[in-house]
Design a protein around this motif. Structure first.
Motif, PDB file in Angstrom:
ATOM      1  N   LEU A  12       0.683  -1.268   0.023  1.00  0.00           N
ATOM      2  CA  LEU A  12      -0.022  -0.107  -0.103  1.00  0.00           C
ATOM      3  C   LEU A  12       0.827   1.094   0.194  1.00  0.00           C
ATOM      4  N   ASP A  13       1.988   1.140   0.557  1.00  0.00           N
ATOM      5  CA  ASP A  13       2.916   2.496   0.514  1.00  0.00           C
ATOM      6  C   ASP A  13       3.286   2.764  -0.870  1.00  0.00           C
ATOM      7  N   ARG A  14       3.404   1.926  -1.802  1.00  0.00           N
ATOM      8  CA  ARG A  14       3.713   2.330  -3.157  1.00  0.00           C
ATOM      9  C   ARG A  14       2.621   2.798  -4.188  1.00  0.00           C
ATOM     10  N   TYR A  15       1.314   3.053  -3.369  1.00  0.00           N
ATOM     11  CA  TYR A  15       0.065   3.408  -4.206  1.00  0.00           C
ATOM     12  C   TYR A  15      -0.229   4.734  -3.552  1.00  0.00           C
ATOM     13  N   PRO A  16      -1.217   5.533  -4.271  1.00  0.00           N
ATOM     14  CA  PRO A  16      -1.503   6.619  -3.859  1.00  0.00           C
ATOM     15  C   PRO A  16      -2.872   6.566  -3.097  1.00  0.00           C
ATOM     16  N   VAL A  17      -2.458   5.957  -1.733  1.00  0.00           N
ATOM     17  CA  VAL A  17      -3.746   5.700  -0.743  1.00  0.00           C
ATOM     18  C   VAL A  17      -3.462   6.052   0.586  1.00  0.00           C
ATOM     19  N   LYS A  18      -4.167   6.005   1.482  1.00  0.00           N
ATOM     20  CA  LYS A  18      -4.192   6.278   2.967  1.00  0.00           C
ATOM     21  C   LYS A  18      -4.754   4.799   3.532  1.00  0.00           C
ATOM     22  N   TYR A  19      -4.196   4.210   4.499  1.00  0.00           N
ATOM     23  CA  TYR A  19      -4.606   3.308   4.980  1.00  0.00           C
ATOM     24  C   TYR A  19      -4.646   3.181   6.624  1.00  0.00           C
ATOM     25  N   TYR A  20      -5.459   2.417   7.041  1.00  0.00           N
ATOM     26  CA  TYR A  20      -5.671   2.465   8.651  1.00  0.00           C
ATOM     27  C   TYR A  20      -6.446   1.105   8.991  1.00  0.00           C
ATOM     28  N   GLU A  21      -6.377   0.906  10.365  1.00  0.00           N
ATOM     29  CA  GLU A  21      -7.252  -0.132  11.126  1.00  0.00           C
ATOM     30  C   GLU A  21      -8.620   0.088  10.664  1.00  0.00           C
ATOM     31  N   ALA A  22      -9.383  -1.132  10.142  1.00  0.00           N
ATOM     32  CA  ALA A  22     -10.655  -0.865   9.703  1.00  0.00           C
ATOM     33  C   ALA A  22     -11.554  -1.130  11.104  1.00  0.00           C
ATOM     34  N   SER A  23     -12.728  -0.821  10.917  1.00  0.00           N
ATOM     35  CA  SER A  23     -13.671  -0.872  12.259  1.00  0.00           C
ATOM     36  C   SER A  23     -13.434  -2.009  13.035  1.00  0.00           C
ATOM     37  N   TYR A  24     -13.305  -1.774  14.136  1.00  0.00           N
ATOM     38  CA  TYR A  24     -13.068  -3.035  15.222  1.00  0.00           C
ATOM     39  C   TYR A  24     -14.540  -3.574  15.301  1.00  0.00           C
ATOM     40  N   GLN A  25     -15.457  -2.823  15.485  1.00  0.00           N
ATOM     41  CA  GLN A  25     -16.845  -3.491  15.713  1.00  0.00           C
ATOM     42  C   GLN A  25     -17.301  -4.214  14.426  1.00  0.00           C
ATOM     43  N   LYS A  26     -16.942  -3.827  12.998  1.00  0.00           N
ATOM     44  CA  LYS A  26     -17.438  -4.597  12.071  1.00  0.00           C
ATOM     45  C   LYS A  26     -16.615  -5.704  11.769  1.00  0.00           C
ATOM     46  N   TYR A  27     -15.155  -5.478  11.818  1.00  0.00           N
ATOM     47  CA  TYR A  27     -14.266  -6.486  11.359  1.00  0.00           C
ATOM     48  C   TYR A  27     -13.319  -7.211  12.310  1.00  0.00           C
ATOM     49  N   GLY A  28     -13.329  -6.653  13.547  1.00  0.00           N
ATOM     50  CA  GLY A  28     -12.442  -7.160  14.620  1.00  0.00           C
ATOM     51  C   GLY A  28     -10.873  -6.727  14.303  1.00  0.00           C
ATOM     52  N   LEU A  29      -9.950  -7.305  14.736  1.00  0.00           N
ATOM     53  CA  LEU A  29      -8.529  -6.671  14.718  1.00  0.00           C
ATOM     54  C   LEU A  29      -8.010  -6.969  13.371  1.00  0.00           C
ATOM     55  N   GLY A  30      -8.375  -7.804  12.701  1.00  0.00           N
ATOM     56  CA  GLY A  30      -7.633  -8.151  11.515  1.00  0.00           C
ATOM     57  C   GLY A  30      -8.272  -7.651  10.072  1.00  0.00           C
ATOM     58  N   ALA A  31      -8.329  -6.300   9.848  1.00  0.00           N
ATOM     59  CA  ALA A  31      -8.492  -5.680   8.775  1.00  0.00           C
ATOM     60  C   ALA A  31      -8.088  -4.484   8.690  1.00  0.00           C
ATOM     61  N   THR A  32      -7.699  -4.179   7.315  1.00  0.00           N
ATOM     62  CA  THR A  32      -7.089  -2.650   7.118  1.00  0.00           C
ATOM     63  C   THR A  32      -8.069  -2.239   5.885  1.00  0.00           C
ATOM     64  N   GLU A  33      -8.543  -0.820   6.333  1.00  0.00           N
ATOM     65  CA  GLU A  33      -9.486  -0.079   5.686  1.00  0.00           C
ATOM     66  C   GLU A  33      -8.291   0.821   4.818  1.00  0.00           C
ATOM     67  N   VAL A  34      -8.632   0.947   3.329  1.00  0.00           N
ATOM     68  CA  VAL A  34      -7.698   1.766   2.481  1.00  0.00           C
ATOM     69  C   VAL A  34      -8.799   2.877   1.860  1.00  0.00           C
ATOM     70  N   TYR A  35      -8.324   4.029   1.901  1.00  0.00           N
ATOM     71  CA  TYR A  35      -9.213   5.064   1.052  1.00  0.00           C
ATOM     72  C   TYR A  35      -8.108   5.423  -0.117  1.00  0.00           C
ATOM     73  N   VAL A  36      -8.546   5.211  -1.135  1.00  0.00           N
ATOM     74  CA  VAL A  36      -7.833   5.216  -2.447  1.00  0.00           C
ATOM     75  C   VAL A  36      -8.044   6.841  -3.083  1.00  0.00           C
ATOM     76  N   TYR A  37      -7.165   7.584  -3.157  1.00  0.00           N
ATOM     77  CA  TYR A  37      -7.136   8.791  -3.843  1.00  0.00           C
ATOM     78  C   TYR A  37      -7.435   8.552  -5.200  1.00  0.00           C
ATOM     79  N   GLN A  38      -8.383   9.375  -5.914  1.00  0.00           N
ATOM     80  CA  GLN A  38      -8.836   9.244  -7.139  1.00  0.00           C
ATOM     81  C   GLN A  38      -7.934  10.248  -7.928  1.00  0.00           C
ATOM     82  N   ASN A  39      -7.720  11.398  -7.535  1.00  0.00           N
ATOM     83  CA  ASN A  39      -7.009  12.551  -8.404  1.00  0.00           C
ATOM     84  C   ASN A  39      -5.734  12.630  -7.610  1.00  0.00           C
ATOM     85  N   PRO A  40      -4.526  11.766  -7.779  1.00  0.00           N
ATOM     86  CA  PRO A  40      -3.415  11.968  -6.753  1.00  0.00           C
ATOM     87  C   PRO A  40      -2.521  13.336  -7.246  1.00  0.00           C
ATOM     88  N   ASN A  41      -2.839  13.806  -8.227  1.00  0.00           N
ATOM     89  CA  ASN A  41      -1.972  15.184  -8.536  1.00  0.00           C
ATOM     90  C   ASN A  41      -2.290  16.228  -7.826  1.00  0.00           C
TER      91      ASN A  41
END
Length: 181
Positions: free
Chosen positions: A152-181
């Motif tokens: 994920l570090d190689r892409y124009p994205v921001k990532y963080y732990e996903a919702s604990y309520q919905k996914y528990g501990l083992g999930a990562t949520e990724v926000y994809v920048y649509q216009n990285p410029n």
């Protein structure tokens, strides 16, 4: 439970199934479909009275509960979840969800396959302008999560732990920048 030679059995907490072909003191000798012989205590075995395929012959396909279950399964296969006018793609990276069998694969092959699948889904979201992805990787020892973060570090994205309520501990949520410029 009373076991006899010729009974079909499955092992509790394992994927071994076979037929009893003998006894050795307190141990039950079980031969699996491949001809391997195992020794188990009687408390580790469960006798199979009727095979699952035999039971399914009598399944009532007009059962409303079954129809509801099938309908919910079909909607689960569609991995897109809409919430507040936002499309979120969920990708389960557990190997048993991605492959039917891992026979002949070592841990490196499995990890490489999981990361490649994550890369494909990320590229898809970039091309289709999907703004959020949730990668479900599980907790484990953290190897898959570390490799996923490296990807994920190689892409124009921001990532963080996903919702604990919905996914528990083992999930990562990724926000994809649509216009990285």
């Amino acid at each position: 439970m009373c076991f006899e030679i010729g009974n079909k059995v499955v092992v509790i907490d394992d994927v071994i199934r076979g037929e009893i072909f003998g006894f050795q003191g307190d141990l039950v000798l079980v031969k699996d479909e491949d001809g391997m012989v195992y020794q188990f205590l009687k408390t580790e075995l469960v006798k199979i009275e009727v095979e699952q395929k035999e039971l399914s012959k009598y399944l009532n396909i007009n059962n409303t509960n079954l129809k509801d279950k099938l309908k919910s399964e079909r909607t689960k296969k569609n991995k897109f979840v809409k919430s507040k006018n936002e499309i979120v793609m969920e990708v389960d990276l557990h190997v048993e969800k991605l492959l039917k069998s891992t026979k002949g694969m070592d841990n490196y092959d499995i990890l490489s396959f999981q990361i490649e699948k994550a890369r494909q889904k990320l590229e898809y979201c970039l091309s289709k302008k999907i703004s959020k992805i949730v990668f479900i990787h599980g907790v484990g020892e953290g190897v898959l999560k570390t490799e996923l973060n490296y990807l994920l570090d190689r892409y124009p994205v921001k990532y963080y732990e996903a919702s604990y309520q919905k996914y528990g501990l083992g999930a990562t949520e990724v926000y994809v920048y649509q216009n990285p410029n």
